[in-house]
Motif scaffolding. Structure first.
Motif, PDB file in Angstrom:
ATOM      1  N   ASN A  83      32.139  37.602  75.535  1.00  0.00           N
ATOM      2  CA  ASN A  83      32.950  38.783  75.292  1.00  0.00           C
ATOM      3  C   ASN A  83      33.148  39.044  73.803  1.00  0.00           C
ATOM      4  O   ASN A  83      33.383  38.118  73.027  1.00  0.00           O
ATOM      5  N   ALA A  84      33.049  40.312  73.422  1.00  0.00           N
ATOM      6  CA  ALA A  84      33.363  40.759  72.064  1.00  0.00           C
ATOM      7  C   ALA A  84      33.887  42.183  72.187  1.00  0.00           C
ATOM      8  O   ALA A  84      33.204  43.059  72.720  1.00  0.00           O
TER       9      ALA A  84
ATOM     10  N   PRO B  70      34.567  45.617  83.303  1.00  0.00           N
ATOM     11  CA  PRO B  70      33.474  44.904  83.964  1.00  0.00           C
ATOM     12  C   PRO B  70      32.198  44.980  83.138  1.00  0.00           C
ATOM     13  O   PRO B  70      32.081  45.820  82.226  1.00  0.00           O
ATOM     14  N   PRO B  71      31.218  44.128  83.413  1.00  0.00           N
ATOM     15  CA  PRO B  71      29.902  44.302  82.780  1.00  0.00           C
ATOM     16  C   PRO B  71      29.365  45.705  83.062  1.00  0.00           C
ATOM     17  O   PRO B  71      29.569  46.253  84.150  1.00  0.00           O
TER      18      PRO B  71
ATOM     19  N   TYR C 109      46.075  43.098  69.725  1.00  0.00           N
ATOM     20  CA  TYR C 109      45.358  42.929  70.990  1.00  0.00           C
ATOM     21  C   TYR C 109      44.726  41.546  71.069  1.00  0.00           C
ATOM     22  O   TYR C 109      44.461  40.886  70.051  1.00  0.00           O
ATOM     23  N   THR C 110      44.506  41.114  72.286  1.00  0.00           N
ATOM     24  CA  THR C 110      43.786  39.873  72.570  1.00  0.00           C
ATOM     25  C   THR C 110      42.862  40.130  73.751  1.00  0.00           C
ATOM     26  O   THR C 110      43.043  41.089  74.505  1.00  0.00           O
ATOM     27  N   TYR C 111      41.876  39.267  73.899  1.00  0.00           N
ATOM     28  CA  TYR C 111      41.017  39.331  75.089  1.00  0.00           C
ATOM     29  C   TYR C 111      40.465  37.943  75.370  1.00  0.00           C
ATOM     30  O   TYR C 111      40.453  37.061  74.493  1.00  0.00           O
TER      31      TYR C 111
ATOM     32  N   GLY D  57      33.449  39.558  83.294  1.00  0.00           N
ATOM     33  CA  GLY D  57      34.252  40.679  82.853  1.00  0.00           C
ATOM     34  C   GLY D  57      35.057  40.326  81.612  1.00  0.00           C
ATOM     35  O   GLY D  57      35.059  39.186  81.141  1.00  0.00           O
ATOM     36  N   LEU D  58      35.753  41.323  81.083  1.00  0.00           N
ATOM     37  CA  LEU D  58      36.527  41.153  79.852  1.00  0.00           C
ATOM     38  C   LEU D  58      37.956  41.607  80.111  1.00  0.00           C
ATOM     39  O   LEU D  58      38.223  42.795  80.320  1.00  0.00           O
TER      40      LEU D  58
END
Length: 486
Positions: free
Chosen positions: A64-65, A26-27, A50-52, A128-129
């Motif tokens: 997102n980073a 989450p943020p 990995y991925t996001y 979120g991420l």
């Protein structure tokens, strides 16, 4: 994330086992999140991908980073005993085994125990991420361990002379795109005598520079320690030195890292202190700094601010009665290209250091003492001195020890800066601005003062400016010469 034991063949295919884990950050997540991976005996290689997600975000809001790295079974404690590599956001997968590893990671045995995938949510979108990590273990006999070979600590040199260097560079061992060999070729083409390996948050490149070094090029080893409150370049540390980056200024841990760098023989140099990228501006203060990177890459407004800020520290140093007798209560300035990939220019700028030889120790001593100036290329050369009436003489980074009312002559010789303008700066500000240099780029400027009028003098060489009161882009500047007996 758990895997079957080496004695249990269930779930394997062709000697491999794969597991996937998913999660959402989450943020306001912690700066670092650790995903445990239970590694059994008999593993030859560990491979991670990995991925996001990257959902759209409102204008002006960071998306997102997510950075990534890994720690082995020795743990994630601060200090990095279990550190095995970091690629930040530069790669979507990596592997490690005894005889090889992805650039940015350390080869070595894959021992049994709980490893940790380190996630660094650099920025998190309001939604979120969400991420997905896949780990593949390959079983079998380990390969032959790699014995690291490091570059030598000296090159041929010219005795006591001015040596040109670039101490802030990135290869494909972090988020750069060039190999060490390519960087070394560009450094030689730029007329450099020394460079420094400064990958983000990893020392994995140290063992890959030996072939790039030579009698004509000294390769120093270090790291760019990339915290959430600023970056610091460790210059010239012992081979294999890792410096942790997992803290903020409020954690009061930077002093420990600075001592780690110095114990390893290196210099502590805050980088691009007024850069505008997230987490890049320097917030740890300069009490631990051996020098400061005032000029980073092509000259930009944040370099102008850094120069003004650094000049303010010079004023404070001459005001401070605790300054030692050698006048070393001040912080020297330097520059570095921060080159990552084309079209970034290796050697823009370059720090020119007066050193007793082209050795690690001599170069570091010169930088630490402030016997240096910074220029945009190998074409530009500066000679800056101050002299008294009875043969007293001092150069860049030194003190001219004369009485406060003694007449002093300041002399700057410039080469390779056509149509540029010279400015002489003191604790009062700019006290002399010369006429533009001729098209040949060479010229001499002399100015007279006294220690009571100017506690120090430093020189700037500026390009022409199109219009307005702002000074032109920098072609070169010197560290100061201090005036007076104090």
């Amino acid at each position: 994330m758990s895997f079957a034991s080496a004695a249990d063949g269930d779930g394997r295919e062709d000697g491999r086992e794969t597991r996937t884990v998913r999660g959402t950050l989450p943020p306001g997540s912690p700066d670092f999140v650790y995903v445990p991976v239970d590694v059994p005996d008999g593993v030859r290689e560990i491979r991670v991908s990995y991925t996001y997600d990257r959902p759209p975000v409102p204008a002006g809001t960071p998306g997102n980073a997510l950075d990534i790295g890994v720690f082995d079974e020795r743990g994630t404690e601060l200090g990095g005993r279990g550190f095995r590599g970091w690629s930040g956001g530069a790669r979507s997968e990596f592997f490690l085994r005894a005889d090889d590893a992805t650039p940015g990671y350390l080869p070595g045995p894959v021992r049994a125990g709980t490893w940790h995938i380190a996630l660094g949510p650099y920025t998190v979108a309001p939604q979120g991420l969400s991420y997905e990590i896949t780990v593949t273990l390959t079983y079998g006999e380990p390969g032959e361990p790699v014995r690291p070979v490091y570059p030598p600590e000296r090159a041929e040199g010219r005795g006591r002379a001015w040596y040109r260097g670039d101490c802030h560079l990135h290869s494909w061992h972090s988020d750069g795109r060039r190999t060490p060999a390519e960087i070394a070729a560009l450094a030689r083409a730029a007329g450099l005598d020394f460079i420094n390996s400064s990958e983000h948050n990893t020392h994995a490149a140290h063992a890959h520079w030996a072939e790039a070094a030579g009698d004509d090029l000294l390769v120093l080893l270090g790291e760019e320690v990339t915290t959430r409150n600023g970056h610091v370049v460790a210059i010239g540390t012992d081979p294999g030195t890792f410096v942790d980056w997992r803290y903020r200024a409020r954690d009061d841990r930077f002093g420990r890292s600075a001592r780690r760098i110095r114990r390893a023989g290196g210099l502590v140099v805050p980088a691009h202190p007024h850069a505008t990228c997230i987490g890049c501006a320097w917030k740890f203060g300069f009490g631990e700094a051996d020098a400061v990177e005032v000029w980073n890459g092509p000259w930009t407004p944040d370099d102008e601010v850094a120069l003004a800020d650094w000049d303010g520290t010079l004023v404070a140093s001459v005001r401070d009665e605790r300054e030692d007798r050698d006048g070393r209560g001040w912080i020297p300035a330097m520059g570095g290209s921060d080159a990552h990939r084309a079209p970034d220019v290796v050697g823009l700028p370059q720090t020119v250091v007066l050193a007793d030889g082209l050795t690690r120790q001599a170069v570091l001593d010169g930088i630490r003492a402030g016997r240096s100036y910074v220029v945009e290329s190998g074409r530009v050369s500066l000679s800056f001195t101050a002299s008294g009436g009875r043969g007293e003489h001092a150069g860049i980074g030194e003190r001219l020890r004369v009485d406060r009312d003694t007449p002093v002559t300041v002399r700057l010789e410039v080469a390779g800066a056509p149509r540029c303008t010279v400015r002489l700066v003191t604790d009062q500000g700019v006290l002399h601005t010369g006429a533009p240099l001729p098209v040949s780029g060479s010229g001499v400027v002399e100015w007279r003062t006294t220690p009571s009028y100017a506690a120090y003098v430093r020189a700037e060489v500026r390009h022409e400016t199109a219009a307005g009161p702002l000074p032109g882009a920098m072609a070169g500047f010197t560290n100061p010469v201090f005036l007076g007996r104090r």
